[in-house]
Design a protein around this motif. Structure first.
Motif, PDB file in Angstrom:
ATOM      1  N   ARG A 117       0.825  -1.199   0.000  1.00 59.08           N
ATOM      2  CA  ARG A 117       0.000   0.000   0.000  1.00 59.08           C
ATOM      3  C   ARG A 117       0.862   1.252   0.000  1.00 59.08           C
ATOM      4  O   ARG A 117       1.903   1.298   0.661  1.00 59.08           O
ATOM      5  CB  ARG A 117      -0.917   0.026   1.230  1.00 59.08           C
ATOM      6  N   THR A 118       0.423   2.261  -0.751  1.00 57.23           N
ATOM      7  CA  THR A 118       1.092   3.548  -0.757  1.00 57.23           C
ATOM      8  C   THR A 118       0.147   4.589  -0.180  1.00 57.23           C
ATOM      9  O   THR A 118      -0.996   4.719  -0.626  1.00 57.23           O
ATOM     10  CB  THR A 118       1.509   3.961  -2.180  1.00 57.23           C
ATOM     11  N   VAL A 119       0.630   5.325   0.816  1.00 54.82           N
ATOM     12  CA  VAL A 119      -0.167   6.341   1.492  1.00 54.82           C
ATOM     13  C   VAL A 119       0.513   7.691   1.296  1.00 54.82           C
ATOM     14  O   VAL A 119       1.736   7.803   1.464  1.00 54.82           O
ATOM     15  CB  VAL A 119      -0.307   6.023   2.994  1.00 54.82           C
ATOM     16  N   ASN A 120      -0.263   8.695   0.945  1.00 54.37           N
ATOM     17  CA  ASN A 120       0.308  10.004   0.640  1.00 54.37           C
ATOM     18  C   ASN A 120       0.722  10.757   1.905  1.00 54.37           C
ATOM     19  O   ASN A 120       0.017  10.747   2.912  1.00 54.37           O
ATOM     20  CB  ASN A 120      -0.707  10.839  -0.150  1.00 54.37           C
ATOM     21  N   TRP A 121       1.883  11.401   1.833  1.00 54.21           N
ATOM     22  CA  TRP A 121       2.328  12.336   2.871  1.00 54.21           C
ATOM     23  C   TRP A 121       3.196  13.391   2.198  1.00 54.21           C
ATOM     24  O   TRP A 121       3.657  13.208   1.066  1.00 54.21           O
ATOM     25  CB  TRP A 121       3.066  11.607   3.999  1.00 54.21           C
ATOM     26  N   ASP A 122       3.425  14.513   2.881  1.00 48.13           N
ATOM     27  CA  ASP A 122       4.271  15.549   2.294  1.00 48.13           C
ATOM     28  C   ASP A 122       5.648  15.606   2.940  1.00 48.13           C
ATOM     29  O   ASP A 122       6.494  16.403   2.545  1.00 48.13           O
ATOM     30  CB  ASP A 122       3.594  16.921   2.373  1.00 48.13           C
ATOM     31  N   GLY A 123       5.890  14.750   3.939  1.00 50.49           N
ATOM     32  CA  GLY A 123       7.193  14.713   4.591  1.00 50.49           C
ATOM     33  C   GLY A 123       7.455  15.893   5.510  1.00 50.49           C
ATOM     34  O   GLY A 123       8.578  16.048   6.015  1.00 50.49           O
ATOM     35  N   ARG A 124       6.434  16.713   5.753  1.00 47.04           N
ATOM     36  CA  ARG A 124       6.627  17.902   6.587  1.00 47.04           C
ATOM     37  C   ARG A 124       5.571  18.078   7.666  1.00 47.04           C
ATOM     38  O   ARG A 124       5.862  18.624   8.728  1.00 47.04           O
ATOM     39  CB  ARG A 124       6.642  19.173   5.720  1.00 47.04           C
ATOM     40  N   THR A 125       4.351  17.639   7.376  1.00 47.63           N
ATOM     41  CA  THR A 125       3.253  17.911   8.299  1.00 47.63           C
ATOM     42  C   THR A 125       2.521  16.629   8.680  1.00 47.63           C
ATOM     43  O   THR A 125       2.446  15.675   7.898  1.00 47.63           O
ATOM     44  CB  THR A 125       2.247  18.897   7.671  1.00 47.63           C
TER      45      THR A 125
END
Length: 332
Positions: free
Chosen positions: A59-67
């Protein structure tokens, strides 16, 4: 508001099914590791900025690496966290790119630390990618975990990255840092990598000495790196920083000789430093220091475990890569 944690349970045996979260796992190293983990029956969740459809067995889950976001839920009850997030260093070192290289590593590590404090049952182990470039550049010295750290941009970024982990780890967590060298492996859709560039130049007859040719190339085959990650997850005795590199680093001249043999190319023209500097910056749009400088690193701590490398010699590693499949792309 921080949530009190339940007692962190140790990672189970290698044969039991685990749920492992890989932050920044959409690149070559992350996908290679995800394939190895799913092949042994683990459930893998990748945190990625890439919103493309997922055709992989994880599974791939979206994140922005900052918040902090909804992705935090993936950490609840997970058996391990692996952090690979960080912008590629294969670029021109403009002020903007330098800032992105540093912030992508520090911000992602810190936000993971924040997220861990919001879940009731966080993963008991955190394995963090770092860089062997933390020791700087040297011609005649072989560095180990006990060696002094270097000076300059890359060592500074590496030290800041590892410091962010120490600040973000939970008191109950076991933290492992892998100071990774040049990773060699097969093409798994990761795009342009350092070895793919060398492959193309060698095919054109330009795979000879670069600059002095004495600069060190420390390397590790993807199979051994994946095995090392799994050891870090499952071996409760592993903690702190380890050099993740094969035990036989080579000079640039030796590396290119082995690459020519693997590709069946008899000739490799040399490239003087001034030509590499011009071509890297204006044609390849990357940092010439990646080719002109290097380091020799080996791990004393892995030998003490002990850890067995499948690929100890560069000839066998490159031979395996180029005889098993035609196309290659790698990450530095």
């Amino acid at each position: 508001m921080e949530t009190p944690h339940a007692h962190l349970q140790p990672l189970q045996t290698a044969s039991s099914r685990q749920r492992i979260v890989i932050a920044g796992g959409s690149g070559f190293v992350g996908r290679s590791l995800a394939i190895a983990l799913t092949a042994r029956g683990d459930e893998v969740v990748i945190l990625s900025r890439d919103r493309s459809s997922n055709t992989f067995p994880w599974r791939t889950v979206n994140w922005d690496g900052r918040t902090v976001g909804s992705w935090v839920e993936e950490l609840e009850g997970a058996t391990a966290l692996i952090n690979l997030a960080g912008r590629s260093v294969d670029c021109v070192k403009s002020p903007e790119n330098i800032d992105a290289i540093l912030r992508s590593r520090i911000d992602s590590t810190r936000v993971l630390g924040q997220a861990l404090r919001l879940v009731k049952t966080p993963p008991p182990v955190w394995v963090q990618m770092s860089t062997a470039h933390i020791y700087g550049d040297s011609l005649d010295v072989t560095c180990t975990e006990q060696s002094p750290l270097g000076y300059g941009l890359a060592p500074f970024v590496g030290q800041a990255w590892e410091a962010a982990l120490q600040e973000s780890l939970l008191p109950e967590q076991r933290g492992v840092i892998l100071r990774t060298s040049f990773v060699l492996g097969k093409n798994q859709g990761a795009g342009m990598g350092a070895l793919k560039r060398l492959h193309g130049l060698t095919r054109l007859g330009m795979g000879g000495r670069i600059g002095s040719g004495r600069q060190g190339i420390s390397w590790i085959h993807e199979h051994d790196l994946n095995t090392l990650f799994i050891h870090a997850l499952t071996n409760s005795k592993m903690h702190g920083a380890y050099v993740a590199s094969a035990p036989r680093p080579v000079s640039q001249v030796e590396f290119m000789r082995a690459l020519r043999r693997a590709l069946g190319v008899p000739i490799g023209l040399p490239s003087p430093a001034w030509l590499v500097a011009l071509g890297a910056r204006w044609i390849l749009r990357t940092d010439p220091e990646l080719a002109l400088y290097g380091r020799y690193v080996v791990s004393q701590r892995l030998a003490q475990l002990p850890f067995k490398f499948q690929f100890e010699k560069i000839e066998s590693a490159l031979g395996h890569i180029f005889t098993q499949s035609g196309s290659t792309a790698f990450a530095a």
